[in-house]
Motif scaffolding. Structure first.
Motif, PDB file in Angstrom:
ATOM      1  N   HIS A 127       0.812  -1.213   0.000  1.00  0.00           N
ATOM      2  CA  HIS A 127       0.000   0.000   0.000  1.00  0.00           C
ATOM      3  C   HIS A 127       0.849   1.267   0.000  1.00  0.00           C
ATOM      4  O   HIS A 127       0.349   2.352  -0.281  1.00  0.00           O
ATOM      5  CB  HIS A 127      -0.916   0.011   1.224  1.00  0.00           C
ATOM      6  CG  HIS A 127      -1.914  -1.100   1.237  1.00  0.00           C
ATOM      7  ND1 HIS A 127      -1.709  -2.268   1.951  1.00  0.00           N
ATOM      8  CD2 HIS A 127      -3.106  -1.241   0.617  1.00  0.00           C
ATOM      9  CE1 HIS A 127      -2.746  -3.067   1.790  1.00  0.00           C
ATOM     10  NE2 HIS A 127      -3.613  -2.472   0.975  1.00  0.00           N
ATOM     11  N   ALA A 176      -8.492  11.175   3.799  1.00  0.00           N
ATOM     12  CA  ALA A 176      -9.434  10.099   3.471  1.00  0.00           C
ATOM     13  C   ALA A 176      -9.382   8.990   4.519  1.00  0.00           C
ATOM     14  O   ALA A 176     -10.427   8.451   4.924  1.00  0.00           O
ATOM     15  CB  ALA A 176      -9.128   9.540   2.086  1.00  0.00           C
ATOM     16  N   ILE A 177      -8.189   8.633   4.966  1.00  0.00           N
ATOM     17  CA  ILE A 177      -8.053   7.613   6.018  1.00  0.00           C
ATOM     18  C   ILE A 177      -8.680   8.124   7.316  1.00  0.00           C
ATOM     19  O   ILE A 177      -9.397   7.395   8.015  1.00  0.00           O
ATOM     20  CB  ILE A 177      -6.573   7.255   6.227  1.00  0.00           C
ATOM     21  CG1 ILE A 177      -6.029   6.505   5.010  1.00  0.00           C
ATOM     22  CG2 ILE A 177      -6.393   6.405   7.494  1.00  0.00           C
ATOM     23  CD1 ILE A 177      -4.529   6.316   5.013  1.00  0.00           C
ATOM     24  N   ASP A 229      -4.093  14.343   0.972  1.00  0.00           N
ATOM     25  CA  ASP A 229      -5.403  13.834   0.546  1.00  0.00           C
ATOM     26  C   ASP A 229      -5.631  12.412   1.044  1.00  0.00           C
ATOM     27  O   ASP A 229      -6.731  12.080   1.518  1.00  0.00           O
ATOM     28  CB  ASP A 229      -5.521  13.888  -0.988  1.00  0.00           C
ATOM     29  CG  ASP A 229      -5.510  15.317  -1.515  1.00  0.00           C
ATOM     30  OD1 ASP A 229      -6.067  16.207  -0.833  1.00  0.00           O
ATOM     31  OD2 ASP A 229      -4.934  15.549  -2.594  1.00  0.00           O
ATOM     32  N   GLN A 230      -4.626  11.553   0.919  1.00  0.00           N
ATOM     33  CA  GLN A 230      -4.776  10.181   1.414  1.00  0.00           C
ATOM     34  C   GLN A 230      -4.949  10.164   2.930  1.00  0.00           C
ATOM     35  O   GLN A 230      -5.765   9.405   3.461  1.00  0.00           O
ATOM     36  CB  GLN A 230      -3.570   9.338   1.022  1.00  0.00           C
ATOM     37  CG  GLN A 230      -3.587   8.826  -0.404  1.00  0.00           C
ATOM     38  CD  GLN A 230      -2.552   7.734  -0.631  1.00  0.00           C
ATOM     39  OE1 GLN A 230      -2.082   7.098   0.314  1.00  0.00           O
ATOM     40  NE2 GLN A 230      -2.196   7.513  -1.889  1.00  0.00           N
ATOM     41  N   ALA A 231      -4.196  10.993   3.627  1.00  0.00           N
ATOM     42  CA  ALA A 231      -4.304  11.028   5.085  1.00  0.00           C
ATOM     43  C   ALA A 231      -5.699  11.478   5.518  1.00  0.00           C
ATOM     44  O   ALA A 231      -6.287  10.904   6.444  1.00  0.00           O
ATOM     45  CB  ALA A 231      -3.246  11.965   5.663  1.00  0.00           C
ATOM     46  N   ASP A 259       2.516  17.206   4.174  1.00  0.00           N
ATOM     47  CA  ASP A 259       3.113  16.195   3.299  1.00  0.00           C
ATOM     48  C   ASP A 259       4.405  16.694   2.672  1.00  0.00           C
ATOM     49  O   ASP A 259       4.814  17.852   2.837  1.00  0.00           O
ATOM     50  CB  ASP A 259       2.114  15.684   2.264  1.00  0.00           C
ATOM     51  CG  ASP A 259       1.737  16.711   1.194  1.00  0.00           C
ATOM     52  OD1 ASP A 259       2.472  17.705   1.019  1.00  0.00           O
ATOM     53  OD2 ASP A 259       0.698  16.509   0.527  1.00  0.00           O
ATOM     54  N   THR A 288       0.986   4.283   5.784  1.00  0.00           N
ATOM     55  CA  THR A 288       1.187   4.086   4.343  1.00  0.00           C
ATOM     56  C   THR A 288       0.687   5.265   3.518  1.00  0.00           C
ATOM     57  O   THR A 288       0.825   5.252   2.293  1.00  0.00           O
ATOM     58  CB  THR A 288       0.463   2.811   3.869  1.00  0.00           C
ATOM     59  OG1 THR A 288      -0.948   2.949   4.096  1.00  0.00           O
ATOM     60  CG2 THR A 288       0.980   1.593   4.614  1.00  0.00           C
ATOM     61  N   ALA A 289       0.120   6.291   4.141  1.00  0.00           N
ATOM     62  CA  ALA A 289      -0.407   7.432   3.390  1.00  0.00           C
ATOM     63  C   ALA A 289       0.739   8.202   2.747  1.00  0.00           C
ATOM     64  O   ALA A 289       1.807   8.384   3.347  1.00  0.00           O
ATOM     65  CB  ALA A 289      -1.214   8.345   4.301  1.00  0.00           C
ATOM     66  N   SER A 290       0.511   8.694   1.530  1.00  0.00           N
ATOM     67  CA  SER A 290       1.586   9.354   0.782  1.00  0.00           C
ATOM     68  C   SER A 290       1.418  10.857   0.681  1.00  0.00           C
ATOM     69  O   SER A 290       2.362  11.553   0.310  1.00  0.00           O
ATOM     70  CB  SER A 290       1.684   8.761  -0.629  1.00  0.00           C
ATOM     71  OG  SER A 290       0.481   9.003  -1.346  1.00  0.00           O
ATOM     72  N   ASP A 291       0.225  11.385   0.965  1.00  0.00           N
ATOM     73  CA  ASP A 291       0.038  12.830   0.877  1.00  0.00           C
ATOM     74  C   ASP A 291      -1.141  13.245   1.742  1.00  0.00           C
ATOM     75  O   ASP A 291      -1.801  12.400   2.375  1.00  0.00           O
ATOM     76  CB  ASP A 291      -0.167  13.274  -0.578  1.00  0.00           C
ATOM     77  CG  ASP A 291      -1.323  12.560  -1.282  1.00  0.00           C
ATOM     78  OD1 ASP A 291      -2.307  12.181  -0.593  1.00  0.00           O
ATOM     79  OD2 ASP A 291      -1.252  12.368  -2.501  1.00  0.00           O
ATOM     80  N   ASP A 329      -3.269   2.559   9.308  1.00  0.00           N
ATOM     81  CA  ASP A 329      -3.148   2.817   7.876  1.00  0.00           C
ATOM     82  C   ASP A 329      -2.471   4.137   7.557  1.00  0.00           C
ATOM     83  O   ASP A 329      -2.016   4.345   6.420  1.00  0.00           O
ATOM     84  CB  ASP A 329      -4.532   2.783   7.218  1.00  0.00           C
ATOM     85  CG  ASP A 329      -5.192   1.422   7.327  1.00  0.00           C
ATOM     86  OD1 ASP A 329      -4.478   0.433   7.581  1.00  0.00           O
ATOM     87  OD2 ASP A 329      -6.432   1.340   7.189  1.00  0.00           O
TER      88      ASP A 329
END
Length: 804
Positions: A304, A443-444, A439-441, A459, A434-437, A431
């Motif tokens: 991921h 969303a998690i 926006d992903q953080a 980020d 494994t976040a990359s930016d 999780d």
């Protein structure tokens, strides 16, 4: 005879030495294994645990399952007793360790039936998280079994540690929820009761969500309140007066401002020399030895992650797999307590006098009754009956209402809480590694099951963002959530959580700055979704915002300086008021107080005298005003009375002192000037009992007392060895550097993702729960002094190889 006495003395000395040696051997038997090799059943491939000189662990493994397996092993070896306290605290099971002294607390907590709820939550976990949890639990139990002797606190308590279960990890998270949320909804309960004694206008002021000190991310500060003509509710006889002989009343949060919370803030890449975005985070909790957090670095392969590899460092919570706050090279994140409205009372209308059936819009339902057995060490078990409705447990049997036929029908209050509902707690926080930016953080964060928190994230591209992490309830009906909900009128919670797309968030703010500090962060529609809990007074949050706006470029050290800011801006006006009160010098006491406060240091430094005296004066004034307002209610409520949580009381007190209206004080009280003079005199009387006022420094009062939970049960000499150094502390509430005797920043972190080598970290009270370990007080001195320590672990000193 002399020879016999000498021989007996030598024999006694030898026996004492033997016993002491045996005790030391037994205690040392629970030291963690730091070096060599250890086999772990269930490990897929070899994993390594490297510790630096301070005990910070770097755990490297082939995959996520193996890394948490090894993490469980390390947590158990260093912190099993503290993990045990977390799970037992949340489950209401402390009495099995401590005996009758814990029964009252267990009975209160057992009403929530958290063990049963967390057992059900385990069954709802997705397959990936369930597999990770299984590996972690296996590691914990093997770590405990790998000790030569049981952890030393169990020797003292004459207890045997019980194995770790899957639901125990969720109970550890639930223990944090009990700390962070008003789990008995005391604030709303007392406001519903105070409505019988105080005017509706005054209740609205007391329940306010903010004041002129607010510095929200969205919206403006609240305007100064308009004082009602009278604070009292007029009863049927036309009476509305303060109690004639009021007894002192305390109000939680109004004087010391000790709110379980945190600071977090961030600056975007546009405000740094090389485009890095930086996050600062310090979470305020009760302090003990060891610290609540365990520093760790986890390295493992994960599909991921962007490049298939995870390298995440920061703070873990022993008992739970993963990193709670930290940085993974792509994002850095931290939390503060949100103090939104995550609990409500629900009116339960019974249809029979035995309170066995209750009304719903779907028809009558039968109340469920659970018999909870509380095991008590050294005494008989106790049984607690817990009545549960579809909304939650019944905690108050309060009102008897007349039915249509004129007969009395009982009514109760049931508690509905996000932590009770399916999905309220899970392991989704893992999780974030494994976040990359941003926006992903974000969303998690919106799908996490955790106590709702303010998440601030940065980020590697220089972006920053804020949102609420944790699921948010949807309220139904046009109802006031500060009052008990009437489900028969359509006031209830929806079965579904608020959709992630509707959760408030703020990404890439125009000025490149974000900040939260347990006060109101939003307004309008966003605030209606979050609700109003017991928001902290905004003085601390405003000071952080202003510190951030005072510069146009930042480094990690600049953000640490904000964390360590002890300026007492909030108390400046109280110093000026005290000067006015003591100016007439109508008594020797007031004259001495005026002399002692002639110079205003302007900060909560350890050698500050004026700060301590002014702070004490404010406290005495607020206590006297609170006594006037609440004394009648306290006397009338009797056993129902609980201290109100009124963090925003300053917003009422200051206008009162400026306007000094008639009708608020008893006729024989002497007026507002007399109240202020009496409060000032109280300060002198109380502090001169310790010596001259000029020597009453803030550091004398604010002296650290950070000890192991068992220290209080031991003789002084032994107890001291279970405490950190007793030193004066700078800082206080209502300023960024929140520090009290045993409360304050449980960690400090300043880090930019991708620049972890430049990051700063602090933690109190060491890495381990074992006083004979080299890590017992590691890092504590840096935390006390505010010295920056390196975010990443240092050079490897100890290496342990874990093999299948």
């Amino acid at each position: 005879m002399l020879k016999l006495i000498r021989r007996s003395a030598w024999i006694m000395l030898a026996l004492f030495a033997l016993l002491a040696g045996f005790a030391a051997y037994s205690v040392r038997g629970s030291l963690a294994q730091l070096e060599g090799e250890h086999a772990l059943a269930g490990l897929a491939s070899a994993a390594s645990v490297e510790r630096d000189a301070g005990g910070v662990a770097t755990i490297s493994a082939a995959n996520a399952s193996d890394v948490v397996h090894a993490m469980g092993f390390v947590h158990a070896q260093e912190r099993y007793f503290e993990m045990d306290l977390l799970r037992r605290s949340a489950a209401g099971e402390l009495s099995v360790l401590f005996g009758p002294v814990s029964v009252a607390r267990d009975r209160q907590l057992r009403m929530h039936r958290m063990r049963a709820r967390m057992h059900a939550a385990i069954e709802a976990l997705d397959a990936d998280h369930l597999a990770l949890l299984s590996a972690y639990v296996s590691g914990v139990n093997q770590g405990l079994a790998g000790l030569r002797n049981r952890p030393w606190p169990y020797l003292l308590l004459r207890q045997t540690p019980q194995p770790w279960l899957a639901e125990d990890s969720l109970l550890a998270v639930a223990a944090m929820a009990f700390d962070l949320h008003d789990s008995n909804n005391r604030r709303e309960y007392m406001f519903s009761r105070l409505g019988q004694y105080l005017s509706a206008d005054l209740i609205k002021i007391l329940a306010s969500d903010g004041s002129e000190f607010d510095a929200p991310l969205m919206g403006e500060p609240r305007a100064e309140v308009i004082l009602p003509s009278s604070p009292w509710r007029i009863d049927a006889d036309g009476n509305g007066q303060p109690a004639a002989e009021p007894k002192p009343v305390e109000v939680e949060g109004a004087v010391d401002g000790v709110a379980t919370g945190s600071n977090n803030f961030a600056v975007a890449g546009s405000l740094t020399k090389d485009g890095r975005a930086i996050v600062a985070d310090d979470m305020h909790l009760g302090l003990r030895a060891p610290s609540i957090w365990f520093r760790a670095r986890l390295r493992y392969a994960d599909a991921h992650a962007v490049d298939g590899q995870v390298d995440v460092s920061g703070f873990s919570l022993p008992g739970v797999p993963g990193i709670v706050a930290g940085s993974n090279g792509r994002i850095a994140w931290g939390f503060t307590n949100s103090y939104g409205d995550w609990l409500d009372w629900v009116e339960v209308s019974w249809t029979d006098r035995d309170a066995g059936r209750y009304q719903t819009l779907d028809g009558d339902e039968v109340v469920r009754v659970f018999e909870e057995i509380i095991a008590v060490a050294g005494a008989e078990d106790q049984t607690l009956s817990v009545r549960e409705t579809r909304w939650g447990p019944v905690l108050h049997d309060q009102i008897v209402k007349a039915g249509e036929d004129g007969s009395d029908k009982p009514q109760s209050l049931a508690l509905i809480w996000t932590m009770h509902r399916p999905g309220g707690l899970d392991l989704g926080l893992f999780d974030l590694a494994t976040a990359s930016d941003v926006d992903q953080a974000i969303a998690i964060a919106h799908r996490l099951g955790m106590p709702a928190q303010n998440l601030v994230v940065a980020d590697h591209a220089g972006r920053i963002g804020w949102t609420l992490a944790g699921r948010i309830p949807q309220r139904l009906g046009d109802c006031d959530p500060q009052r008990p909900l009437n489900p028969l009128a359509g006031c209830d919670w929806d079965a579904e959580w608020l959709a992630p797309a509707l959760v408030p968030q703020l990404l890439d703010p125009a000025d490149g700055r974000l900040w939260t500090a347990n006060s109101r962060v939003a307004d309008g529609d966003a605030l209606r979704l979050i609700g109003t809990g017991s928001y902290d007074l905004g003085a601390r949050q405003r000071q952080i915002r202003d510190d951030l706006r005072a510069r146009q470029q930042f480094s990690e050290s600049d953000l640490l300086a904000i964390q360590l800011d002890t300026r007492a801006l909030f108390l400046q006006r109280w110093w000026q008021l005290l000067r006015e009160v003591t100016a007439p010098a109508t008594s020797p006491e007031l004259s001495r107080l005026r002399d002692a406060t002639a110079e205003w240091e302007g900060q909560a430094s350890i050698d500050a005298v004026s700060y301590r005296l002014v702070r004490a004066f404010r406290g005495k004034v607020i206590e006297r005003i609170a006594t006037v307002l609440f004394a009648k209610a306290k006397a009338a409520e009797g056993e129902r009375w609980q201290e109100p949580v009124v963090n925003q009381l300053e917003g009422l007190v200051w206008p009162l002192l400026q306007q000094r209206p008639d009708g608020w004080l008893a006729a024989d009280a002497g007026g507002w000037e007399a109240l202020l003079a009496a409060a000032a005199t109280d300060v002198v009387t109380e502090l001169e009992a310790l010596g001259p006022l000029q020597q009453r420094t803030w550091g004398e009062r604010n002296t650290a007392r950070i000890c192991h939970p068992l220290a209080g049960a031991l003789p002084a000499g032994i107890a001291d060895s279970l405490c950190m150094a007793i030193e004066p502390l700078p800082g206080d509430s209502h300023m960024p550097r929140v520090q009290g005797v045993s409360f304050g920043a449980s960690q400090r972190m300043v880090v930019a993702p991708g620049f972890e080598a430049d990051g700063i970290i602090n933690a109190p009270a060491g890495q381990t729960g074992h006083p004979l370990s080299p890590f017992w007080n590691s890092g504590h001195s840096d935390w006390m002094q505010g010295r920056p320590s390196e975010f990443l672990p240092g050079a490897t000193v100890y290496r342990l190889q874990l093999v299948p």
